[in-house]
Structures are given as structure tokens and as C-alpha cells.
Design a protein around this motif. Structure first.
Motif, PDB file in Angstrom:
ATOM      1  N   ARG A  34       0.298   2.909   2.577  1.00 48.64           N
ATOM      2  CA  ARG A  34       0.347   2.594   1.138  1.00 48.64           C
ATOM      3  C   ARG A  34      -0.725   1.583   0.781  1.00 48.64           C
ATOM      4  O   ARG A  34      -1.403   1.717  -0.251  1.00 48.64           O
ATOM      5  CB  ARG A  34       1.733   2.047   0.798  1.00 48.64           C
ATOM      6  CG  ARG A  34       1.932   1.728  -0.681  1.00 48.64           C
ATOM      7  CD  ARG A  34       2.018   3.006  -1.504  1.00 48.64           C
ATOM      8  NE  ARG A  34       2.530   2.724  -2.830  1.00 48.64           N
ATOM      9  CZ  ARG A  34       1.823   2.231  -3.852  1.00 48.64           C
ATOM     10  NH1 ARG A  34       0.543   1.981  -3.688  1.00 48.64           N
ATOM     11  NH2 ARG A  34       2.384   2.016  -5.021  1.00 48.64           N
ATOM     12  N   ARG A  37      -4.059   3.306   0.660  1.00 43.32           N
ATOM     13  CA  ARG A  37      -4.224   4.140  -0.535  1.00 43.32           C
ATOM     14  C   ARG A  37      -4.467   3.300  -1.786  1.00 43.32           C
ATOM     15  O   ARG A  37      -4.923   3.832  -2.812  1.00 43.32           O
ATOM     16  CB  ARG A  37      -3.003   5.026  -0.719  1.00 43.32           C
ATOM     17  CG  ARG A  37      -2.927   6.133   0.335  1.00 43.32           C
ATOM     18  CD  ARG A  37      -1.801   7.095   0.074  1.00 43.32           C
ATOM     19  NE  ARG A  37      -1.933   8.292   0.886  1.00 43.32           N
ATOM     20  CZ  ARG A  37      -1.172   9.370   0.758  1.00 43.32           C
ATOM     21  NH1 ARG A  37      -0.225   9.394  -0.169  1.00 43.32           N
ATOM     22  NH2 ARG A  37      -1.359  10.422   1.531  1.00 43.32           N
ATOM     23  N   GLU A  38      -4.164   1.996  -1.689  1.00 44.01           N
ATOM     24  CA  GLU A  38      -4.483   1.078  -2.789  1.00 44.01           C
ATOM     25  C   GLU A  38      -5.918   0.568  -2.673  1.00 44.01           C
ATOM     26  O   GLU A  38      -6.341  -0.256  -3.478  1.00 44.01           O
ATOM     27  CB  GLU A  38      -3.522  -0.111  -2.767  1.00 44.01           C
ATOM     28  CG  GLU A  38      -2.105   0.220  -3.209  1.00 44.01           C
ATOM     29  CD  GLU A  38      -2.017   0.587  -4.681  1.00 44.01           C
ATOM     30  OE1 GLU A  38      -2.785   0.011  -5.481  1.00 44.01           O
ATOM     31  OE2 GLU A  38      -1.188   1.446  -5.020  1.00 44.01           O
ATOM     32  N   GLU A 258       8.203   5.800   2.318  1.00 42.18           N
ATOM     33  CA  GLU A 258       7.235   5.572   1.244  1.00 42.18           C
ATOM     34  C   GLU A 258       7.848   4.750   0.111  1.00 42.18           C
ATOM     35  O   GLU A 258       7.160   3.966  -0.548  1.00 42.18           O
ATOM     36  CB  GLU A 258       6.728   6.916   0.690  1.00 42.18           C
ATOM     37  CG  GLU A 258       5.915   7.735   1.665  1.00 42.18           C
ATOM     38  CD  GLU A 258       6.772   8.478   2.688  1.00 42.18           C
ATOM     39  OE1 GLU A 258       6.195   9.031   3.646  1.00 42.18           O
ATOM     40  OE2 GLU A 258       8.020   8.499   2.521  1.00 42.18           O
ATOM     41  N   ALA A 261       7.676   1.188   1.149  1.00 44.46           N
ATOM     42  CA  ALA A 261       6.308   0.694   0.996  1.00 44.46           C
ATOM     43  C   ALA A 261       5.995   0.415  -0.475  1.00 44.46           C
ATOM     44  O   ALA A 261       5.292  -0.551  -0.798  1.00 44.46           O
ATOM     45  CB  ALA A 261       5.319   1.705   1.572  1.00 44.46           C
ATOM     46  N   ASP A 262       6.529   1.239  -1.364  1.00 50.52           N
ATOM     47  CA  ASP A 262       6.333   1.015  -2.804  1.00 50.52           C
ATOM     48  C   ASP A 262       6.948  -0.313  -3.234  1.00 50.52           C
ATOM     49  O   ASP A 262       6.395  -1.023  -4.084  1.00 50.52           O
ATOM     50  CB  ASP A 262       6.969   2.151  -3.611  1.00 50.52           C
ATOM     51  CG  ASP A 262       6.204   3.464  -3.496  1.00 50.52           C
ATOM     52  OD1 ASP A 262       5.035   3.439  -3.070  1.00 50.52           O
ATOM     53  OD2 ASP A 262       6.796   4.513  -3.822  1.00 50.52           O
TER      54      ASP A 262
END
Length: 321
Positions: A34, A37-38, A258, A261-262
Motif C-alpha cells: 500500500r 502504491r502511494e 488490504e 493497510a488502508d
């Protein structure tokens, strides 16, 4: 109320650097992905070389900027080396996730627990967090901003589970260490606040039922923590735990990693101390515990792993009350 000047401002994570211990699998790997991906640069740290290499390659195959560093969080010099490697590779550290953990491997009542189980749990789950704080917080303070995220659990962070997944008394080792993680993080929050820094502390409660290797920590038990007592019952497996839940009439639904992770990314952006999902029935334990303390009552908020209050749960190992 804290002075708004000291609030964190890391809403844009692009180009920042995140270090995640326990990054070879489970929550740690999901957080690393995550973060990547940021647009962050990611340092995955783990004691398991093979899974760490695989996790790092998987992120790289997605085009994410990631590196794996073999790290034993029970050894402070190893964590110091992790910090040095992160700085040498990326020149900075902005987010540190003290996530490495080991699950409960003990059996029987707590006075029967193998002392090696206690040492292993404390060294990984508590000292590992302490080592991460000591090695990385000075680096973050020097930059003047950053985030420390410590992974906790409702089992210990809220209250210890009284009865375990296999029907007998739940291990006391794991919840004790997670209670310590919460206290450590609360103290870290206060200490950071006193300095006026923008470095923030957060505690992560993943929530729900997670499909991770922590259920089967015994598979990767280091030799120096080898059991000193003869085991009386088979080692726990995730398959057995799920079967136990289903036989008790509970439907097992895994919380997506996920989603956890968010929670972390959203919590960093919002500068949220409690990184938790929306309210669930499990939150009632917190209210019940507070009410018990204030009324000076017995700890009737303790529950078994199936969610029943301990006072109403009569089944024990072997099916006898």
C-alpha cells in the motif's frame, strides 16, 4: 488540546520512505504494498530470508521501489543496521511500522506455560517495538516529522481472551505483550507531545479475523527459543482454528489485509492515534471493561475466542465444564 502547529502534515506520501518490520507476509507485506502504491519508497524487514526475498520481488514486479533487509527485531544491533540501511539506500525515513510479531504457542494454564514461550513472545512483541522506537525515533526527530505505527491487537489491547480457539485457556503470553504495546505507544505519544515535534505515534488495531502466518508461529520458532517442555497437545494451525469456529456456529470471514493497510495510510494522513476500523460488537469489551473498573466489579468482560462472555462459556478442553 494540542497546538495545531505541532500537528503532522504528511498528507502527501509521494517520495516518502516507509520501514515495515514483519514485512515478509501478512499485515506487513500488505502495508508495504500500500505504501508503494502511494509512491513511497519501501523497506521491508523480516527475519525470514526466503519470504522476505519473495515479498520484495513481488513489490518490484509491480514497479514499486522496495528493498528487503534481513532483520531480527529481538537484536537491537540488527534494528540499528536496518535503520542505517534505510538511510544509506533512500537518504531518509518518514514512517516506521513496528509490526513484527509472534503468536501464541503456549498451552495449558499460564503457570504451565514454557518459560521459553514467554521469552520469545516478550522479545519479539515488546522488545522488538522498543528497539524500533529507540533506533528510529531519533532519526524522525532530526527530520522534525514522521510517524511511528505500532501493531497491537484487541486480544490484550482491549482485554485478554479468556478461552482459546481450541477450547482450553487462551495463552497469556500474546495478550500480555499486546497490552504492553498499547502502553508503550500511549507513552510514546505523550513523550513526543512534550517535545513539540511533528513526529506522531499511532497504535494499529487490525480488527477481525486475519489470514496470516501468526496463527502458526511455531513453524518458524528460532532455535534459541526452543521449547524446554514436552508438548501435550498438537500445535495450532489456522485450519484447526477455522474448524473450531465453524463447529461453534461462528462464520469465519477474513478481514482483507488490504483493508488493514488502508487504516494505516488513512490514519497517517488524518494524524489519527487509534488506527481502527468502524465500530464492531468487539468494542463492547472496552465499554464493559471500563464499567467493571469504575464499579469495582469482577472482570466479567473477558470473553472466549468465539465472542461469548467467559461467565457464560462452559466448554473447556475435552468438552467438560
Amino acid at each position: 488540546m494540542r497546538d495545531r502547529v505541532t500537528m503532522a502534515t504528511m498528507t502527501d506520501l509521494q517520495g516518502k520512505v516507509a520501514v515495515v518490520t514483519g514485512g515478509a507476509g501478512g499485515i506487513g507485506r500488505a502495508m508495504g504494498r500500500r505504501f508503494g502504491r502511494e509512491g513511497m519508497k519501501v523497506v521491508l524487514a523480516d527475519v525470514l530470508a526466503g519470504p522476505l526475498d519473495e515479498a520484495t520481488r513481488a513489490l518490484a514486479d509491480e514497479g514499486l521501489d522496495a528493498v528487503g533487509v534481513l532483520t531480527d527485531v529481538t537484536d537491537y544491533s540488527s534494528v540499528e543496521s536496518l535503520a542505517k540501511e534505510a538511510l544509506d539506500r533512500f537518504g531518509a525515513v518518514h514512517v516506521v511500522c513496528n509490526n513484527a510479531g509472534t503468536g501464541g504457542v503456549s498451552e495449558g494454564y499460564m503457570w504451565e506455560h514454557d518459560l521459553a514461550d514467554w521469552r520469545w513472545g516478550i522479545d519479539v512483541n515488546v522488545l522488538g517495538v522498543i528497539h524500533g522506537i529507540k533506533a528510529f525515533v531519533p532519526i524522525l526527530l532530526e527530520r522534525g516529522e514522521g510517524h511511528v505505527v505500532n501493531t497491537c491487537s484487541g486480544n490484550g489491547g482491549f482485554a485478554p481472551i479468556a478461552r482459546g480457539a481450541m477450547g482450553g485457556p487462551a495463552t497469556a503470553v500474546y495478550p500480555m505483550t499486546k497490552a504492553a504495546v498499547l502502553c508503550l505507544t500511549e507513552s510514546l505519544y505523550t513523550h513526543l507531545e512534550m517535545t513539540g515535534t511533528r513526529v506522531r505515534a499511532h497504535v494499529l488495531f487490525p480488527g477481525g479475523f486475519l489470514n496470516t502466518g501468526i496463527w502458526e508461529s511455531w513453524r518458524h520458532r528460532p532455535e534459541r527459543y526452543a521449547a524446554t517442555q514436552q508438548r501435550r497437545t498438537p500445535d495450532q494451525t489456522l485450519e484447526k482454528v477455522v474448524a473450531r469456529f465453524e463447529s461453534g456456529g461462528a462464520r469465519v470471514e477474513f478481514t482483507p489485509l488490504e483493508t488493514v493497510a488502508d487504516l494505516v495510510v488513512d490514519g497517517i494522513r488524518a494524524d489519527r492515534f487509534w488506527m481502527m476500523g468502524p465500530p464492531t460488537p468487539a468494542d463492547e469489551v472496552v465499554s464493559s471493561k471500563a464499567a467493571s473498573i469504575l464499579a469495582r466489579r469482577e472482570p466479567n468482560y473477558l470473553v472466549d475466542v468465539l465472542g461469548r462472555h467467559a461467565e457464560n462459556a462452559r466448554e473447556t478442553e475435552g468438552g467438560k465444564p
